[in-house]
Design an enzyme around this catalytic site. Structure first.
Site, PDB file in Angstrom:
ATOM      1  N   GLY A   1      -3.963   6.305 -24.037  1.00 35.76           N
ATOM      2  CA  GLY A   1      -3.861   5.777 -25.394  1.00 35.76           C
ATOM      3  C   GLY A   1      -2.686   4.836 -25.467  1.00 35.76           C
ATOM      4  O   GLY A   1      -2.474   4.032 -24.560  1.00 35.76           O
TER       5      GLY A   1
ATOM      6  N   SER B   1      -3.702   7.031 -17.542  1.00 27.93           N
ATOM      7  CA  SER B   1      -3.294   5.831 -18.270  1.00 27.93           C
ATOM      8  C   SER B   1      -1.903   6.009 -18.884  1.00 27.93           C
ATOM      9  O   SER B   1      -0.911   6.032 -18.170  1.00 27.93           O
ATOM     10  CB  SER B   1      -4.347   5.475 -19.312  1.00 27.93           C
ATOM     11  OG  SER B   1      -4.119   4.215 -19.866  1.00 27.93           O
ATOM     12  N   ALA B   2      -1.784   6.168 -20.191  1.00 29.05           N
ATOM     13  CA  ALA B   2      -0.478   6.369 -20.818  1.00 29.05           C
ATOM     14  C   ALA B   2       0.211   7.604 -20.252  1.00 29.05           C
ATOM     15  O   ALA B   2       1.431   7.615 -20.042  1.00 29.05           O
ATOM     16  CB  ALA B   2      -0.629   6.504 -22.333  1.00 29.05           C
TER      17      ALA B   2
ATOM     18  N   HIS C   1      -4.607   0.627 -14.842  1.00 29.32           N
ATOM     19  CA  HIS C   1      -5.648  -0.373 -15.159  1.00 29.32           C
ATOM     20  C   HIS C   1      -5.308  -1.730 -14.543  1.00 29.32           C
ATOM     21  O   HIS C   1      -5.640  -2.775 -15.124  1.00 29.32           O
ATOM     22  CB  HIS C   1      -5.822  -0.554 -16.674  1.00 29.32           C
ATOM     23  CG  HIS C   1      -6.005   0.695 -17.460  1.00 29.32           C
ATOM     24  ND1 HIS C   1      -7.188   1.380 -17.510  1.00 29.32           N
ATOM     25  CD2 HIS C   1      -5.144   1.387 -18.247  1.00 29.32           C
ATOM     26  CE1 HIS C   1      -7.056   2.437 -18.296  1.00 29.32           C
ATOM     27  NE2 HIS C   1      -5.816   2.470 -18.742  1.00 29.32           N
TER      28      HIS C   1
ATOM     29  N   GLU D   1      -8.439   0.596 -11.629  1.00 31.17           N
ATOM     30  CA  GLU D   1      -9.292   1.618 -12.226  1.00 31.17           C
ATOM     31  C   GLU D   1     -10.168   2.267 -11.157  1.00 31.17           C
ATOM     32  O   GLU D   1     -10.798   1.582 -10.357  1.00 31.17           O
ATOM     33  CB  GLU D   1     -10.155   1.012 -13.333  1.00 31.17           C
ATOM     34  CG  GLU D   1      -9.327   0.529 -14.506  1.00 31.17           C
ATOM     35  CD  GLU D   1     -10.150   0.294 -15.744  1.00 31.17           C
ATOM     36  OE1 GLU D   1     -11.382   0.195 -15.623  1.00 31.17           O
ATOM     37  OE2 GLU D   1      -9.558   0.218 -16.836  1.00 31.17           O
TER      38      GLU D   1
END
Length: 240
Positions: free
Chosen positions: A93, A125-126, A162, A197
């Site tokens: 997020g 991700s985050a 990413h 990714e």
């Protein structure tokens, strides 16, 4: 250099094209966690999703495989929940919102302490940004302002999840991801690992292993980037 107690799964993305949430990496997650309970941290809230809905996404993905998922937001005493966790997952997020919330709730040190004692930590991700030295190489917009950019600092470098290669056929003339990392290195000297990714890092016994079918791109200040294949990462490449 790496705490030998650390058990980390640092995932570039939770979802790849043509696959459901956590589906492509499910077997790795099950093998890594070795636990039937997972404490999920939903504070990054992708697209503004509620904490409950975000937690339900993780429940739906992992409950069929014998993992009971609870959201950290649902506990009256989140520090105690972290202290008693069998494993922790911080989802993706907005990294700025995530870190701001962790600081506001005074949870940064609590997470550091349990992971240093061997509790498995999984980030996507985050949540993967959080494993590095700072969040300075996130791709996110600074929608809120945390009191510090210092992250959990499990790893001696920064993550860029990413990671995207320039598209030679694109008409877009804005900054590439590599350009932005070079700008970062004008003012910061730590290594940056660009995770494409579908790739992830698994950290155990003091070793960092790149997994997945793709290479990763390693950026060091004042040096040409290096492509590395899957396997154990050399300390010489990542300890700047």
């Amino acid at each position: 250099m790496i705490n030998t107690n650390y058990r980390l799964l640092v995932i570039s993305t939770s979802t790849i094209y043509g696959s459901g949430y956590l589906e492509y990496i499910r077997e790795e997650i099950l093998d890594f966690l070795q636990a039937d309970e997972l404490l999920f941290v939903p504070f990054a809230r992708p697209s503004g999703i509620s904490h409950d809905d975000y937690t339900n996404n993780v429940m739906n993905a992992l409950h069929p495989f014998g993992i009971n998922v609870t959201g950290l937001h649902s506990y009256e005493n989140p520090k105690e929940a972290i202290k008693n966790a069998k494993a922790i997952f911080i989802g993706g997020g907005n990294t700025f919102l995530l870190l701001k919330t962790l600081y506001e709730l005074d949870l940064v040190q609590s997470i550091k302490d349990v992971v240093a004692n061997g509790i498995p930590y999984m980030g996507s991700s985050a949540g993967s940004n959080m494993t590095g030295l700072t969040i300075g190489t996130t791709n996110d917009m600074p929608i809120v302002y945390p009191p510090s950019f210092d992250a959990l600092q499990f790893l001696p470098f920064n993550i860029n999840p990413h990671y995207l290669d320039p598209d030679p056929n694109s008409k877009h003339k804005g900054e590439t991801r590599e350009t932005r990392i070079n700008e970062f290195h004008q003012f910061n000297k730590q290594t940056v690992v660009g995770l494409r990714e579908g790739s992830w890092l698994r950290v155990e016994n003091g070793k960092i292993e790149l997994k997945g079918e793709l290479t990763a791109r390693i950026f060091n200040q004042d040096k040409e980037p290096i492509e590395i294949e899957s396997g154990i990462l050399s300390q010489d490449l990542i300890a700047k």
